[in-house]
Scaffold this active site. Structure first.
Site, mmCIF file in Angstrom:
data_model
loop_
_atom_site.group_PDB
_atom_site.id
_atom_site.type_symbol
_atom_site.label_atom_id
_atom_site.label_comp_id
_atom_site.label_asym_id
_atom_site.label_seq_id
_atom_site.Cartn_x
_atom_site.Cartn_y
_atom_site.Cartn_z
ATOM 1 N N LYS A 1 0.856 -1.198 0.000
ATOM 2 C CA LYS A 1 0.000 0.000 0.000
ATOM 3 C C LYS A 1 0.885 1.239 0.000
ATOM 4 O O LYS A 1 1.759 1.390 0.851
ATOM 5 C CB LYS A 1 -0.908 0.027 1.225
ATOM 6 C CG LYS A 1 -1.777 1.295 1.290
ATOM 7 C CD LYS A 1 -2.808 1.232 2.383
ATOM 8 C CE LYS A 1 -2.357 1.809 3.694
ATOM 9 N NZ LYS A 1 -2.290 3.279 3.730
ATOM 10 N N ASP B 1 -3.440 4.371 -1.964
ATOM 11 C CA ASP B 1 -4.402 4.837 -0.951
ATOM 12 C C ASP B 1 -4.386 6.364 -0.884
ATOM 13 O O ASP B 1 -3.779 6.950 0.004
ATOM 14 C CB ASP B 1 -3.983 4.200 0.388
ATOM 15 C CG ASP B 1 -4.819 4.642 1.570
ATOM 16 O OD1 ASP B 1 -5.932 5.147 1.361
ATOM 17 O OD2 ASP B 1 -4.349 4.468 2.713
ATOM 18 N N LEU B 2 -5.065 7.008 -1.843
ATOM 19 C CA LEU B 2 -5.052 8.480 -1.878
ATOM 20 C C LEU B 2 -6.393 9.092 -1.474
ATOM 21 O O LEU B 2 -6.527 10.314 -1.422
ATOM 22 C CB LEU B 2 -4.622 8.974 -3.269
ATOM 23 C CG LEU B 2 -3.207 8.569 -3.704
ATOM 24 C CD1 LEU B 2 -2.872 9.155 -5.073
ATOM 25 C CD2 LEU B 2 -2.163 8.990 -2.687
ATOM 26 N N LYS B 3 -7.399 8.256 -1.251
ATOM 27 C CA LYS B 3 -8.695 8.693 -0.701
ATOM 28 C C LYS B 3 -9.242 9.950 -1.382
ATOM 29 O O LYS B 3 -9.436 10.998 -0.743
ATOM 30 C CB LYS B 3 -8.584 8.943 0.800
ATOM 31 C CG LYS B 3 -8.151 7.723 1.612
ATOM 32 C CD LYS B 3 -8.219 8.005 3.105
ATOM 33 C CE LYS B 3 -7.783 6.846 3.957
ATOM 34 N NZ LYS B 3 -6.333 6.587 3.956
ATOM 35 N N ASP C 1 -13.791 14.894 -4.365
ATOM 36 C CA ASP C 1 -13.916 16.186 -5.042
ATOM 37 C C ASP C 1 -15.185 16.113 -5.900
ATOM 38 O O ASP C 1 -15.949 15.154 -5.789
ATOM 39 C CB ASP C 1 -12.661 16.462 -5.889
ATOM 40 C CG ASP C 1 -12.383 17.951 -6.062
ATOM 41 O OD1 ASP C 1 -13.358 18.704 -6.321
ATOM 42 O OD2 ASP C 1 -11.232 18.380 -5.972
ATOM 43 N N THR D 1 -13.796 16.078 -11.589
ATOM 44 C CA THR D 1 -12.384 16.135 -11.172
ATOM 45 C C THR D 1 -11.895 14.755 -10.735
ATOM 46 O O THR D 1 -10.793 14.326 -11.080
ATOM 47 C CB THR D 1 -12.221 17.153 -10.022
ATOM 48 O OG1 THR D 1 -12.671 18.422 -10.494
ATOM 49 C CG2 THR D 1 -10.789 17.266 -9.568
ATOM 50 N N THR E 1 -11.765 5.557 10.763
ATOM 51 C CA THR E 1 -11.798 4.994 12.121
ATOM 52 C C THR E 1 -11.356 6.021 13.165
ATOM 53 O O THR E 1 -11.555 5.819 14.356
ATOM 54 C CB THR E 1 -10.912 3.727 12.213
ATOM 55 O OG1 THR E 1 -9.681 3.995 11.535
ATOM 56 C CG2 THR E 1 -11.584 2.544 11.577
ATOM 57 N N ARG F 1 2.924 -0.948 10.798
ATOM 58 C CA ARG F 1 4.014 -1.037 11.775
ATOM 59 C C ARG F 1 4.309 -2.425 12.337
ATOM 60 O O ARG F 1 5.487 -2.712 12.600
ATOM 61 C CB ARG F 1 3.769 -0.011 12.893
ATOM 62 C CG ARG F 1 4.006 1.407 12.386
ATOM 63 C CD ARG F 1 3.323 2.443 13.221
ATOM 64 N NE ARG F 1 1.872 2.335 13.117
ATOM 65 C CZ ARG F 1 1.017 3.103 13.803
ATOM 66 N NH1 ARG F 1 1.471 4.007 14.647
ATOM 67 N NH2 ARG F 1 -0.282 2.960 13.633
HETATM 68 O O1 C5P Z 1 0.886 0.847 11.083
HETATM 69 P P1 C5P Z 1 -0.543 0.414 10.956
HETATM 70 O O2 C5P Z 1 -0.713 -1.091 10.870
HETATM 71 O O3 C5P Z 1 -1.441 1.032 12.024
HETATM 72 O O4 C5P Z 1 -0.987 0.983 9.537
HETATM 73 C C1 C5P Z 1 -2.325 0.961 9.093
HETATM 74 C C2 C5P Z 1 -2.417 1.648 7.758
HETATM 75 O O5 C5P Z 1 -3.785 1.707 7.360
HETATM 76 C C3 C5P Z 1 -1.918 3.089 7.766
HETATM 77 O O6 C5P Z 1 -1.354 3.341 6.470
HETATM 78 C C4 C5P Z 1 -3.177 3.904 7.976
HETATM 79 O O7 C5P Z 1 -3.082 5.182 7.399
HETATM 80 C C5 C5P Z 1 -4.206 3.055 7.225
HETATM 81 N N1 C5P Z 1 -5.593 3.239 7.655
HETATM 82 C C6 C5P Z 1 -6.009 2.995 8.956
HETATM 83 N N2 C5P Z 1 -7.329 3.181 9.315
HETATM 84 C C7 C5P Z 1 -8.218 3.595 8.398
HETATM 85 C C8 C5P Z 1 -7.815 3.838 7.084
HETATM 86 C C9 C5P Z 1 -6.481 3.651 6.746
HETATM 87 O O8 C5P Z 1 -5.209 2.597 9.801
HETATM 88 N N3 C5P Z 1 -9.480 3.715 8.743
#
Ligand code: C5P
Length: 232
Positions: free
Chosen positions: A32, A59-61, A64, A68, A119, A211
């Protein structure tokens, strides 16, 4: 559709992400790429990781006006990504336009999934800041239904919501779920977390893990552990 583990490569530079991926040698995990890396390293990093043989969730969400978003999706699709996303709150019309923009000249397109409520948004904030008074879980299901109506492939949600999303929108409607931690691991800033094994049991189609893999002493072993728990 096979289950897969997607590694959230939240790095700040091209050098960091490529040296991280080098550790995997023969293996080509699904990756991702989020806003941080994309804005730092540009579309070239997407092309380079793709050329190395990885599948990519960009993942650019997007959010608009429909025209666009349609045109932006056309550009992203040409980067040959496998999955991309937008905010369902942009309306069904925006999601339909996005889908149109994604179709490549050969008729193929990346998977398109919708973010429902982030979330990080609490019931209180949704009511006070967004003036949405319904229960959060109902809002998530409503947004998922709108995404389905627009023809999207699924939603990003908590693994804990994957079961209800499937019963509401069908088992083929994809659930892509961050918020995954090993039973013996650090939770960090995530709140509603679950293990890869539990995410599989609830019915997630893809888990997005950052992580617990990227910050592990042995990232390859941590990735293999996720795959074993979630996919086997
Ligand atoms: O490091 P970690 O496992 O928490 O990473 C989760 C990834 O999923 C991150 O890139 C975070 O931005 C993304 N994400 C999230 N919750 C969301 C949407 C995306 O944790 N609701």
């Amino acid at each position: 559709m096979g289950k897969d583990v997607i590694i959230a490569c939240d790095f700040a530079s091209k050098e960091e992400v490529l040296s991280f991926l080098d550790k995997f040698q023969g293996r080509k995990p699904y990756v991702k790429i989020g806003m941080e890396l994309f804005y730092a390293a540009g579309p070239e990093i997407v092309k380079e990781i793709k050329a190395r043989g990885h599948k990519i969730f960009l993942d650019l969400k997007l959010h608009d006006i429909p025209n666009t978003v349609k045109k932006a999706m056309h550009v992203l699709s040409s980067l040959d990504v496998d999955m991309c996303n937008l905010h369902a709150s942009g309306t069904v019309a925006m999601m339909e336009a996005a889908l149109e923009g994604l179709v490549r000249p050969d008729g193929t397109r990346p998977l398109l999934i919708a973010v429902t409520q982030l979330t990080s948004t609490s019931q209180e904030r949704m009511e006070s800041d967004l003036l949405i008074k319904e229960p959060l879980d109902q809002v998530v299901l409503h947004y998922a239904s709108c995404a389905k109506k627009a023809g999207l492939d699924g939603v990003v949600c908590s693994p804990l919501e994957a079961g209800t999303v499937h019963s509401h929108c069908g088992k083929d409607f994809l659930t892509v779920t961050p918020g995954v931690r090993f039973a013996d691991g650090d939770i960090g800033d995530q709140v509603r977390v679950t293990t890869p094994a539990k995410a599989k049991e609830i019915g997630s189609d893809y888990i997005v893990v950052g992580r617990p893999i990227t910050a592990a002493a042995d990232p390859v072993a941590a990735y293999e552990r996720c795959v074993k728990e979630f996919c086997d």
